[in-house]
Scaffold this motif. Structure first.
Motif, PDB file in Angstrom:
ATOM      1  N   ALA A  67       0.827  -1.210   0.000  1.00  0.00           N
ATOM      2  CA  ALA A  67       0.000   0.000   0.000  1.00  0.00           C
ATOM      3  C   ALA A  67       0.858   1.256   0.000  1.00  0.00           C
ATOM      4  O   ALA A  67       0.610   2.185  -0.777  1.00  0.00           O
ATOM      5  CB  ALA A  67      -0.934  -0.008   1.209  1.00  0.00           C
ATOM      6  N   ILE A  68       1.870   1.308   0.842  1.00  0.00           N
ATOM      7  CA  ILE A  68       2.675   2.523   0.932  1.00  0.00           C
ATOM      8  C   ILE A  68       3.645   2.650  -0.230  1.00  0.00           C
ATOM      9  O   ILE A  68       4.131   3.746  -0.517  1.00  0.00           O
ATOM     10  CB  ILE A  68       3.441   2.603   2.267  1.00  0.00           C
ATOM     11  CG1 ILE A  68       4.470   1.474   2.374  1.00  0.00           C
ATOM     12  CG2 ILE A  68       2.475   2.553   3.437  1.00  0.00           C
ATOM     13  CD1 ILE A  68       5.330   1.574   3.613  1.00  0.00           C
ATOM     14  N   ASP A  69       3.907   1.546  -0.915  1.00  0.00           N
ATOM     15  CA  ASP A  69       4.824   1.594  -2.053  1.00  0.00           C
ATOM     16  C   ASP A  69       4.108   1.961  -3.349  1.00  0.00           C
ATOM     17  O   ASP A  69       4.734   2.147  -4.382  1.00  0.00           O
ATOM     18  CB  ASP A  69       5.520   0.237  -2.217  1.00  0.00           C
ATOM     19  CG  ASP A  69       6.751   0.325  -3.101  1.00  0.00           C
ATOM     20  OD1 ASP A  69       7.479   1.330  -3.018  1.00  0.00           O
ATOM     21  OD2 ASP A  69       6.991  -0.626  -3.882  1.00  0.00           O
ATOM     22  N   GLY A 103      13.834   2.881  -0.062  1.00  0.00           N
ATOM     23  CA  GLY A 103      14.042   4.307  -0.244  1.00  0.00           C
ATOM     24  C   GLY A 103      12.825   5.130   0.141  1.00  0.00           C
ATOM     25  O   GLY A 103      12.530   6.151  -0.501  1.00  0.00           O
ATOM     26  N   ILE A 104      12.122   4.711   1.188  1.00  0.00           N
ATOM     27  CA  ILE A 104      10.935   5.431   1.657  1.00  0.00           C
ATOM     28  C   ILE A 104      11.272   6.116   2.983  1.00  0.00           C
ATOM     29  O   ILE A 104      11.640   5.458   3.953  1.00  0.00           O
ATOM     30  CB  ILE A 104       9.733   4.486   1.854  1.00  0.00           C
ATOM     31  CG1 ILE A 104       9.386   3.784   0.542  1.00  0.00           C
ATOM     32  CG2 ILE A 104       8.522   5.249   2.387  1.00  0.00           C
ATOM     33  CD1 ILE A 104       8.297   2.731   0.671  1.00  0.00           C
ATOM     34  N   GLY A 105      11.158   7.435   3.008  1.00  0.00           N
ATOM     35  CA  GLY A 105      11.426   8.181   4.227  1.00  0.00           C
ATOM     36  C   GLY A 105      10.209   8.178   5.138  1.00  0.00           C
ATOM     37  O   GLY A 105       9.069   8.179   4.678  1.00  0.00           O
ATOM     38  N   LEU A 106      10.442   8.178   6.446  1.00  0.00           N
ATOM     39  CA  LEU A 106       9.366   8.143   7.432  1.00  0.00           C
ATOM     40  C   LEU A 106       9.344   9.433   8.245  1.00  0.00           C
ATOM     41  O   LEU A 106      10.361   9.829   8.819  1.00  0.00           O
ATOM     42  CB  LEU A 106       9.552   6.952   8.380  1.00  0.00           C
ATOM     43  CG  LEU A 106       8.614   6.871   9.590  1.00  0.00           C
ATOM     44  CD1 LEU A 106       7.161   6.719   9.150  1.00  0.00           C
ATOM     45  CD2 LEU A 106       9.022   5.719  10.511  1.00  0.00           C
ATOM     46  N   THR A 107       8.181  10.080   8.264  1.00  0.00           N
ATOM     47  CA  THR A 107       7.955  11.219   9.144  1.00  0.00           C
ATOM     48  C   THR A 107       6.798  10.880  10.072  1.00  0.00           C
ATOM     49  O   THR A 107       5.707  10.547   9.605  1.00  0.00           O
ATOM     50  CB  THR A 107       7.626  12.503   8.361  1.00  0.00           C
ATOM     51  OG1 THR A 107       8.741  12.853   7.536  1.00  0.00           O
ATOM     52  CG2 THR A 107       7.347  13.661   9.314  1.00  0.00           C
ATOM     53  N   VAL A 108       7.051  10.943  11.371  1.00  0.00           N
ATOM     54  CA  VAL A 108       6.019  10.658  12.365  1.00  0.00           C
ATOM     55  C   VAL A 108       5.453  11.989  12.846  1.00  0.00           C
ATOM     56  O   VAL A 108       6.181  12.827  13.391  1.00  0.00           O
ATOM     57  CB  VAL A 108       6.589   9.856  13.551  1.00  0.00           C
ATOM     58  CG1 VAL A 108       5.490   9.582  14.587  1.00  0.00           C
ATOM     59  CG2 VAL A 108       7.203   8.551  13.061  1.00  0.00           C
ATOM     60  N   VAL A 109       4.156  12.185  12.621  1.00  0.00           N
ATOM     61  CA  VAL A 109       3.480  13.413  13.031  1.00  0.00           C
ATOM     62  C   VAL A 109       2.657  13.107  14.269  1.00  0.00           C
ATOM     63  O   VAL A 109       1.803  12.220  14.258  1.00  0.00           O
ATOM     64  CB  VAL A 109       2.580  13.962  11.905  1.00  0.00           C
ATOM     65  CG1 VAL A 109       1.921  15.261  12.355  1.00  0.00           C
ATOM     66  CG2 VAL A 109       3.381  14.186  10.637  1.00  0.00           C
ATOM     67  N   LEU A 110       2.921  13.845  15.333  1.00  0.00           N
ATOM     68  CA  LEU A 110       2.289  13.589  16.621  1.00  0.00           C
ATOM     69  C   LEU A 110       1.449  14.796  17.023  1.00  0.00           C
ATOM     70  O   LEU A 110       1.975  15.805  17.491  1.00  0.00           O
ATOM     71  CB  LEU A 110       3.361  13.310  17.675  1.00  0.00           C
ATOM     72  CG  LEU A 110       4.202  12.063  17.394  1.00  0.00           C
ATOM     73  CD1 LEU A 110       5.588  12.189  17.986  1.00  0.00           C
ATOM     74  CD2 LEU A 110       3.506  10.824  17.930  1.00  0.00           C
TER      75      LEU A 110
END
Length: 247
Positions: A67-69, A103-110
C-alpha cells in the motif's frame, strides 16, 4: 524519495483525523499524487471515504508495504488506541529496514493538545521509531496559545523532540461560528474536511480557518513530503525546536 507520513497519538481528541484530512486536502489542491491509509481496531466504525482501511487483526507487512509503495506520498493515520499495536508491528517485522531498502522516508506526526496526557504518546513514539524517523509536533490549540505553548515547552516530551530536531505546526482553534455551523449539520471537523466542497457548505468561517491550516502545512511541506516536493499552496515558515526554547 517516497514518503510515509505516520499520524498517531493514543490520547483521544488530539485531532488525528482532522489533521490527516487536512494534509490530504493540501496534497489534492497541490495536484500531488498520494494515498491515505487508516489502521483501525477490529470491527471499528470509520468514516473514511477514499482511504485504504486495515484492521489490526488482518494487518500484515506484505499488504501494508504494498500500500505505501503504490504512491509517492502516503498518509497513514492510526486510530486512537492503535499506536501501541503498530509500534509492536513496526518492530516485530522490522519495517524500518523495509522502508530503508525501498528508499521510503518516514515522518512521524504527533498531534498534541494542551492536555499533558497527550504528550505520553510522543515519548512512546520516540522509543519505537528512534532515529529511523523525522518528527513533527502538531499542536491542536484548545485554549489560549500561550497556555498551551507553556505546558508543552516545559514538558519532558518537548525535550525528547528537541533531541530529534522536530518541527512544529499549530492547528488553529475553530471559531464559535464554525462550531455552531458544524453542529447544525451534525458533522465533526474531520468529516467536513473529507467532503468535496466544504467551503461552499460551511462558508467563510471554514475557508478562513482552513487557509490558516494550509499555511502551517505549507511551512513544513518539504519536511513532510520530501525534497522532491515542489508544489506550493501557501507560504509560511516552519518552526524548528531549539534546545534553548525547550529548556
Amino acid at each position: 524519495m517516497k514518503k510515509l507520513i505516520l499520524i498517531q497519538n493514543d490520547h483521544p481528541g488530539t485531532g488525528k483525523s482532522a489533521l490527516a484530512n487536512s494534509i490530504h486536502r493540501y496534497l489534492r489542491m497541490a495536484d500531488s499524487q498520494h494515498k491515505q491509509i487508516l489502521i483501525v481496531d477490529e470491527n471499528a466504525e470509520n468514516s473514511a471515504n477514499d482511504s485504504t482501511v486495515f484492521d489490526a487483526i488482518t494487518l500484515n507487512p506484505d499488504d501494508f508495504f504494498a500500500a505505501i509503495d503504490s504512491a509517492p506520498i502516503t498518509i497513514c493515520e492510526l486510530q486512537t488506541g492503535m499506536g501501541e499495536f503498530f509500534g509492536r508491528f513496526f518492530q516485530q517485522h522490522e519495517i524500518d529496514n523495509l522502508l530503508h531498502e525501498a528508499g521510503i522516508g518516514l515522518t512521524v506526526v504527533l498531534p498534541v493538545t494542551g492536555d499533558a496526557e497527550s504528550f505520553e504518546s510522543v515519548i512512546e513514539a520516540a522509543e519505537v521509531y528512534s532515529d529511523n524517523a523525522e518528527y513533527a509536533i502538531a499542536h491542536l490549540v484548545t485554549s489560549s496559545y500561550d497556555d498551551d505553548d507553556k505546558i508543552w515547552d516545559t514538558s519532558y516530551a518537548a525535550r525528547v523532540m528537541d533531541m530529534f530536531e522536530a518541527v512544529e505546526v499549530h492547528i488553529p482553534e475553530t471559531t464559535f461560528q464554525l462550531e455552531i455551523e458544524l453542529r447544525s449539520q451534525h458533522i465533526d471537523l474531520a468529516g467536513a474536511l473529507s467532503q468535496t466542497n466544504p467551503d461552499e457548505t460551511y462558508g467563510r468561517e471554514f475557508t478562513k480557518w482552513f487557509q490558516k491550516v494550509l499555511s502551517q502545512i505549507d511551512g513544513v511541506r518539504q519536511y513532510l513530503f520530501g525534497d522532491d516536493f515542489r508544489a506550493t499552496v501557501a507560504q509560511a515558515k516552519p518552526t524548528r525546536r531549539t534546545a534553548t526554547k525547550a529548556r
